[in-house]
Design an enzyme around this catalytic site. Structure first.
Site, PDB file in Angstrom:
ATOM      1  N   GLY A   1     -24.247   3.853  -4.112  1.00 32.76           N
ATOM      2  CA  GLY A   1     -23.333   4.639  -4.886  1.00 32.76           C
ATOM      3  C   GLY A   1     -22.961   3.704  -6.145  1.00 32.76           C
ATOM      4  O   GLY A   1     -23.595   2.650  -6.720  1.00 32.76           O
TER       5      GLY A   1
ATOM      6  N   ILE B   1     -27.475   8.908   1.832  1.00 38.38           N
ATOM      7  CA  ILE B   1     -27.663  10.456   2.325  1.00 38.38           C
ATOM      8  C   ILE B   1     -27.757  11.187   1.234  1.00 38.38           C
ATOM      9  O   ILE B   1     -28.035  12.497   1.147  1.00 38.38           O
ATOM     10  CB  ILE B   1     -26.411  10.748   3.058  1.00 38.38           C
ATOM     11  CG1 ILE B   1     -25.106  10.374   2.793  1.00 38.38           C
ATOM     12  CG2 ILE B   1     -26.414  10.239   4.531  1.00 38.38           C
ATOM     13  CD1 ILE B   1     -23.751  10.963   3.101  1.00 38.38           C
TER      14      ILE B   1
ATOM     15  N   ALA C   1     -21.775   1.231   2.219  1.00 38.16           N
ATOM     16  CA  ALA C   1     -21.260   2.938   2.278  1.00 38.16           C
ATOM     17  C   ALA C   1     -19.974   2.837   2.895  1.00 38.16           C
ATOM     18  O   ALA C   1     -18.956   3.151   2.758  1.00 38.16           O
ATOM     19  CB  ALA C   1     -22.361   3.442   2.820  1.00 38.16           C
TER      20      ALA C   1
ATOM     21  N   LYS D   1       0.770  -1.191  -0.160  1.00 38.98           N
ATOM     22  CA  LYS D   1       0.111   0.022   0.007  1.00 38.98           C
ATOM     23  C   LYS D   1       1.040   1.186  -0.049  1.00 38.98           C
ATOM     24  O   LYS D   1       2.089   1.178   0.548  1.00 38.98           O
ATOM     25  CB  LYS D   1      -0.764  -0.017   1.187  1.00 38.98           C
ATOM     26  CG  LYS D   1      -2.045   0.761   1.083  1.00 38.98           C
ATOM     27  CD  LYS D   1      -3.410   0.275   0.511  1.00 38.98           C
ATOM     28  CE  LYS D   1      -4.596   0.726   0.258  1.00 38.98           C
ATOM     29  NZ  LYS D   1      -5.482   0.280  -0.306  1.00 38.98           N
TER      30      LYS D   1
HETATM   31  P1  NAD Z   1     -19.306   5.421  -3.632  1.00 32.54           P
HETATM   32  O1  NAD Z   1     -18.871   6.541  -3.037  1.00 32.54           O
HETATM   33  O2  NAD Z   1     -19.845   5.523  -5.146  1.00 32.54           O
HETATM   34  O3  NAD Z   1     -20.923   5.171  -3.144  1.00 32.54           O
HETATM   35  C1  NAD Z   1     -21.188   5.233  -1.748  1.00 32.54           C
HETATM   36  C2  NAD Z   1     -22.601   5.879  -1.356  1.00 32.54           C
HETATM   37  O4  NAD Z   1     -22.669   5.637   0.075  1.00 32.54           O
HETATM   38  C3  NAD Z   1     -22.935   7.072  -1.766  1.00 32.54           C
HETATM   39  O5  NAD Z   1     -24.134   7.178  -2.462  1.00 32.54           O
HETATM   40  C4  NAD Z   1     -23.034   7.697  -0.759  1.00 32.54           C
HETATM   41  O6  NAD Z   1     -23.894   8.926  -0.684  1.00 32.54           O
HETATM   42  C5  NAD Z   1     -23.614   6.621   0.402  1.00 32.54           C
HETATM   43  N1  NAD Z   1     -23.418   7.258   1.850  1.00 32.54           N
HETATM   44  C6  NAD Z   1     -22.324   7.556   2.498  1.00 32.54           C
HETATM   45  N2  NAD Z   1     -22.754   7.780   3.859  1.00 32.54           N
HETATM   46  C7  NAD Z   1     -23.733   7.207   4.050  1.00 32.54           C
HETATM   47  C8  NAD Z   1     -24.675   6.998   5.151  1.00 32.54           C
HETATM   48  N3  NAD Z   1     -24.147   7.428   6.458  1.00 32.54           N
HETATM   49  N4  NAD Z   1     -25.707   6.336   4.984  1.00 32.54           N
HETATM   50  C9  NAD Z   1     -26.081   6.007   3.774  1.00 32.54           C
HETATM   51  N5  NAD Z   1     -25.428   6.179   2.658  1.00 32.54           N
HETATM   52  C10 NAD Z   1     -24.196   6.934   2.876  1.00 32.54           C
HETATM   53  O7  NAD Z   1     -18.743   4.166  -3.196  1.00 32.54           O
HETATM   54  P2  NAD Z   1     -18.686   2.683  -3.914  1.00 32.54           P
HETATM   55  O8  NAD Z   1     -17.510   2.419  -4.899  1.00 32.54           O
HETATM   56  O9  NAD Z   1     -20.135   2.155  -4.306  1.00 32.54           O
HETATM   57  O10 NAD Z   1     -18.040   1.747  -2.803  1.00 32.54           O
HETATM   58  C11 NAD Z   1     -18.884   1.429  -1.478  1.00 32.54           C
HETATM   59  C12 NAD Z   1     -18.295   0.720  -0.507  1.00 32.54           C
HETATM   60  O11 NAD Z   1     -17.703  -0.283  -1.142  1.00 32.54           O
HETATM   61  C13 NAD Z   1     -17.155   1.672   0.101  1.00 32.54           C
HETATM   62  O12 NAD Z   1     -16.969   1.486   1.489  1.00 32.54           O
HETATM   63  C14 NAD Z   1     -15.928   0.992  -0.723  1.00 32.54           C
HETATM   64  O13 NAD Z   1     -14.592   1.405   0.107  1.00 32.54           O
HETATM   65  C15 NAD Z   1     -16.175  -0.359  -0.716  1.00 32.54           C
HETATM   66  N6  NAD Z   1     -15.595  -0.706  -2.166  1.00 32.54           N
HETATM   67  C16 NAD Z   1     -15.734  -0.312  -3.141  1.00 32.54           C
HETATM   68  C17 NAD Z   1     -15.135  -0.994  -4.215  1.00 32.54           C
HETATM   69  C18 NAD Z   1     -15.264  -0.545  -5.785  1.00 32.54           C
HETATM   70  O14 NAD Z   1     -14.866  -1.179  -6.676  1.00 32.54           O
HETATM   71  N7  NAD Z   1     -16.365   0.555  -6.208  1.00 32.54           N
HETATM   72  C19 NAD Z   1     -14.231  -2.145  -4.225  1.00 32.54           C
HETATM   73  C20 NAD Z   1     -13.859  -2.428  -2.896  1.00 32.54           C
HETATM   74  C21 NAD Z   1     -14.816  -1.997  -1.893  1.00 32.54           C
END
Ligand code: NAD
Length: 366
Positions: free
Chosen positions: A178, A200, A239, A76
């Protein structure tokens, strides 16, 4: 300080006054291949906190890579700086030069605070970059395989609980719509599921409401923390981290927790507590490995079919983890950790057949 890094193979401090770059690259374990891990950018309050983040996250990547069965170890990078004000193409080029100095021992790409576009600059200095935009030869949006991995994980969890991996006719609570959560919600609505959703961001909610109108499933929007107490079969956190804790576990009425959010358990003991409450927990780093599988696969050139095939294997890995947890009466988190440690140990035994100089060259991307 040496005590702190004694579990890691190496830690590199990167300092380039001309661009303002201050970064740390931590390589935890390269038994399975060169270290792989994203590069995070944050205005860390102190160097010590930046080091701790790099050490902790790189160790997590060793387990995640082993669990996903990709030929990479754990690493990392963290850049100490404000992503809003301290970025420049030159800074990311300088970072790329430091990555290149490791001669293929470390591959990196985007993480919190950095974007795929930032690494288009780094890629001018090193081939050891993954997850760049499709127009620059990368594999594109990693949330697609991540969401597919969540769906395979839901199927495996249903299989373990009910003896069938059919997701239809069940109810699910989703926190976060998201990039990943939206795709998971859409698939479950296609399968005719009933969803409780929260976000949110009102726009994300509006989009899923509109989508649901044309799909067989049904949808209810709930406010904030209400999501923890709904009467669903499975809770899908997509989230925030730390949302599985003493407060929420006492409210959960679900039979299982399966989601993409990173670091869902506030503390490891919450994995045990979920089990004691009769809630099956699918460890997050196994469930959300689809994105990692995609970037690791880039070394062979982008290929969506190959990535999907490998992502499907999450189903079997989870079933094995659930079975070990049941047979050995340990938490699913402990079972997942042992599953990954066993893979690393097996490779170490095989590696001992080679003399060090005969090992394959790591730098495969040219
Ligand atoms: P994103 O930022 O696109 O979506 C996150 C969503 O969560 C947003 O719509 C945001 O408004 C919402 N959110 C934030 N705080 C909130 C709360 N308190 N209550 C309800 N909703 C809330 O992120 P993503 O890419 O969809 O990833 C989602 C999760 O998965 C994250 O924890 C990320 O680290 C993890 N993740 C993502 C990937 C990837 O490929 N995108 C890979 C591994 C892990």
């Amino acid at each position: 300080m040496f005590e702190k890094i004694s579990q890691h193979e190496s830690v590199l401090f990167c300092n380039d006054p001309s661009t303002g770059l201050k970064a740390i690259i931590a390589i935890h374990d390269t038994t399975l291949g060169p270290a792989l891990g994203g590069c995070r950018m944050r205005p860390y309050p102190s160097t010590d906190e930046a080091i701790e983040d790099a050490l902790r996250l790189s160790k997590g990547m060793t387990y995640k890579c082993a669990g996903a069965d990709v030929d990479f170890g754990g690493g990392k990078a963290v850049i100490i700086g404000d992503p809003l004000t301290d970025k420049s193409p030159e800074l990311f080029r300088a970072f790329g030069q430091f990555v290149d100095s490791l001669n293929g021992r470390f591959y990196t790409g985007t993480d919190m605070g950095t974007t795929p576009e930032d690494f288009v600059h780094s890629q001018k200095e090193t081939p050891c970059i993954v997850g760049i935009p499709e127009e620059f030869g990368g594999s594109g949006d990693s949330s697609v395989p991540t969401a597919q991995g969540v769906i395979y994980s839901l199927r495996a969890t249903m299989q373990a609980m009910e003896g069938t991996d059919d997701l239809s006719g069940k109810s699910y609570s989703i926190q976060g719509l998201g990039k990943v959560g939206f795709k998971v919600a859409e698939k479950l609505l296609e399968d005719g599921a009933h969803l409780y959703v929260t976000d949110i961001n009102g726009k994300a909610l509006q989009q899923i409401i509109e989508k649901a109108e044309f799909l067989p499933g049904t949808l209810e929007v709930v406010e904030g923390e209400e999501i923890y107490g709904v009467n669903a079969d499975v809770f899908i956190p997509c989230a925030l981290g730390g949302i599985i804790n003493d407060y929420t576990i006492d409210r959960l009425k679900v039979k299982a927790v399966v989601g993409s959010a990173n670091n869902q358990l506030l503390e490891d003991r919450h994995g045990v507590y979920l089990g004691q409450k009769g809630i099956l927990y699918a460890p997050d780093y196994i469930v959300n490995a689809g994105g990692l599988i995609q970037v690791a696969d880039e070394l062979y050139g982008p290929n969506k079919a190959r990535v999907l095939n490998k992502t499907k294997a999450i189903y079997d890995s989870l079933l094995k983890i659930f079975q070990t947890s049941k047979e050995q009466n340990i938490s699913t988190v402990e079972a997942a950790n042992r599953f990954c440690e066993m893979k690393i140990e097996q490779r170490k035994t095989r590696n001992s057949f080679f003399s060090h100089s005969k090992r394959p060259k790591w730098q495969v991307k040219h």
